[in-house]
Enzyme design. Structure first.
Site, mmCIF file in Angstrom:
data_model
loop_
_atom_site.group_PDB
_atom_site.id
_atom_site.type_symbol
_atom_site.label_atom_id
_atom_site.label_comp_id
_atom_site.label_asym_id
_atom_site.label_seq_id
_atom_site.Cartn_x
_atom_site.Cartn_y
_atom_site.Cartn_z
ATOM 1 N N GLY A 108 107.878 -32.142 -4.981
ATOM 2 C CA GLY A 108 107.394 -33.522 -4.810
ATOM 3 C C GLY A 108 107.854 -34.442 -5.919
ATOM 4 N N ARG A 149 104.248 -20.495 -3.879
ATOM 5 C CA ARG A 149 102.897 -21.021 -4.140
ATOM 6 C C ARG A 149 102.317 -21.678 -2.891
ATOM 7 N NH1 ARG A 149 103.651 -18.355 -8.085
ATOM 8 N NH2 ARG A 149 104.815 -19.033 -9.892
ATOM 9 N N GLU A 157 107.979 -23.155 -5.595
ATOM 10 C CA GLU A 157 106.986 -23.820 -4.737
ATOM 11 C C GLU A 157 106.736 -23.037 -3.447
ATOM 12 O OE1 GLU A 157 109.247 -25.388 -6.536
ATOM 13 O OE2 GLU A 157 108.508 -27.343 -7.199
ATOM 14 N N ALA A 162 106.915 -25.693 -16.795
ATOM 15 C CA ALA A 162 106.498 -24.901 -15.623
ATOM 16 C C ALA A 162 106.141 -25.786 -14.426
ATOM 17 C CB ALA A 162 105.323 -24.012 -16.003
ATOM 18 N N GLY A 210 108.582 -28.454 -10.783
ATOM 19 C CA GLY A 210 108.668 -29.821 -11.305
ATOM 20 C C GLY A 210 109.402 -29.894 -12.635
ATOM 21 N N LEU A 235 104.475 -28.809 -12.032
ATOM 22 C CA LEU A 235 103.162 -29.419 -11.778
ATOM 23 C C LEU A 235 102.047 -28.588 -12.403
ATOM 24 C CD1 LEU A 235 101.487 -31.489 -9.962
ATOM 25 C CD2 LEU A 235 101.462 -29.678 -8.248
ATOM 26 N N GLU A 265 112.810 -30.485 -11.641
ATOM 27 C CA GLU A 265 112.928 -31.882 -11.175
ATOM 28 C C GLU A 265 113.045 -32.825 -12.376
ATOM 29 O OE1 GLU A 265 109.314 -31.537 -8.685
ATOM 30 O OE2 GLU A 265 110.627 -32.008 -6.983
#
Ligand code: 1HE
Length: 261
Positions: free
Chosen positions: A141, A136, A133, A61, A110, A63, A113
């Site tokens: 990042g 949110r 993101e 899920a 993430g 970060l 990523e």
């Protein structure tokens, strides 16, 4: 290093790194990130291919939003944390040892990523890909602007983030977010089998494939062709490949067929 959030096991030449935070859908906190980095930076001796897997119904899920909320990070602290994600995923992508991901459920934020830093992605039915993101109120990042945008194009990534669109496994396959789709509950078995097969390629060939191709795609045509020649010169002149060529001449190798792998 004590492993709290990941497990590392070896099966022959294949090392399996498993995310073990099922209760929070394998969300990545600072400690877990360090464990992931360590697992890929210092593999057990003899590792020729990795599998990256995850416990539970969801791959990852992204970060750890709870840790992020509680730490109330400053811009510099968050930048430093992002650099840690980039460093970890660079180790995975460029250590020279292929990584096969077994994906299920959410591969989001993430988590996408992380998956994008692997080389071969096997997804099972029910997998979905998203970059939530935008919803949110934050930004990617962990390298998505580079790795995910290269896979699906920057335009599609912009749409994905603005709209909050999520892609199911078949759409993910069409877009290159995964490379193979298998039935529910089959991703890990298939990833291990493929990793065992990849582990049989000469290590220098695998090294050239996983360290060379992505870097060459960042280069100009002239530089890329030069770099390709250098890599090929190192790989093709390796004495080990003579046995493989002899096996081909004597028709001992498996025949290539349409659709085979
Ligand atoms: C979490 C996290 C998390 C779940 N950090 N705790 N990523 C996201 O915005 C994804 C956020 N997560 C979700 O959308 C959903 O959890 C899932 C679709 C992945 C799974 O749904 P579901 O119904 O199976 O689980 P759930 O009930 O939402 O979550 C179960 C628990 O996991 C719950 O905690 P509990 O104490 O209430 O049991 C959730 O709070 C917790 N949980 N996801 C922390 N991400 C370097 S920058 C990278 C940028 C990002 O990655 S941003 C994050 C994007």
């Amino acid at each position: 290093m004590t492993q709290k959030y990941t497990a590392v096991e070896t099966e022959g030449a294949v090392t399996i790194v498993t995310l073990m935070r099922e209760n929070v859908r394998n969300a990545v906190n600072e400690e877990m990130l360090l464990e992931i980095e360590n697992a890929f930076r210092s593999p057990p001796k003899g590792t020729k291919c990795f599998v990256l897997a995850a416990q539970g119904a969801h791959f990852c899920a992204g970060l750890d939003l709870r840790e992020h909320y509680d730490k109330d990070r400053s811009p510099i602290e968050f930048m430093t944390m992002c650099q840690g994600w980039h460093r970890t995923f660079d180790v995975m992508q460029f250590s020279g040892i292929p990584v096969v991901a077994a994906l299920q459920g959410a591969v989001v934020g993430g988590g996408l990523e992380l998956a994008a830093a692997t080389h071969v992605r096997i997804a099972e039915e029910g997998t979905f890909f998203a970059l939530p993101e935008g919803q949110r109120g934050i930004f990617t990042g962990g390298g998505a602007t580079v790795r995910v945008a290269r896979i699906i194009t920057p335009a599609r990534m912009i749409d994905m983030m603005l709209s909050g669109r999520s892609y199911d496994a078949q759409r993910g396959l069409d877009l290159g977010l995964c490379h193979e789709l298998v039935g529910a509950g089959q991703a890990l078995t298939r990833a291990k089998a493929l990793a065992a097969q990849i582990a049989q390629n000469p290590p220098t060939t695998n090294f050239a494939i996983v360290t060379g191709i992505s870097r060459i795609s960042d280069m100009s045509t002239t530089d890329g062709l030069f770099a390709e020649g250098l890599l090929a010169a190192a790989v093709q002149t390796n004495p080990d490949i003579r046995d493989r060529l002899e096996a081909f001449f004597s028709k001992k190798t498996k025949r290539l067929e349409p659709g085979s792998n």
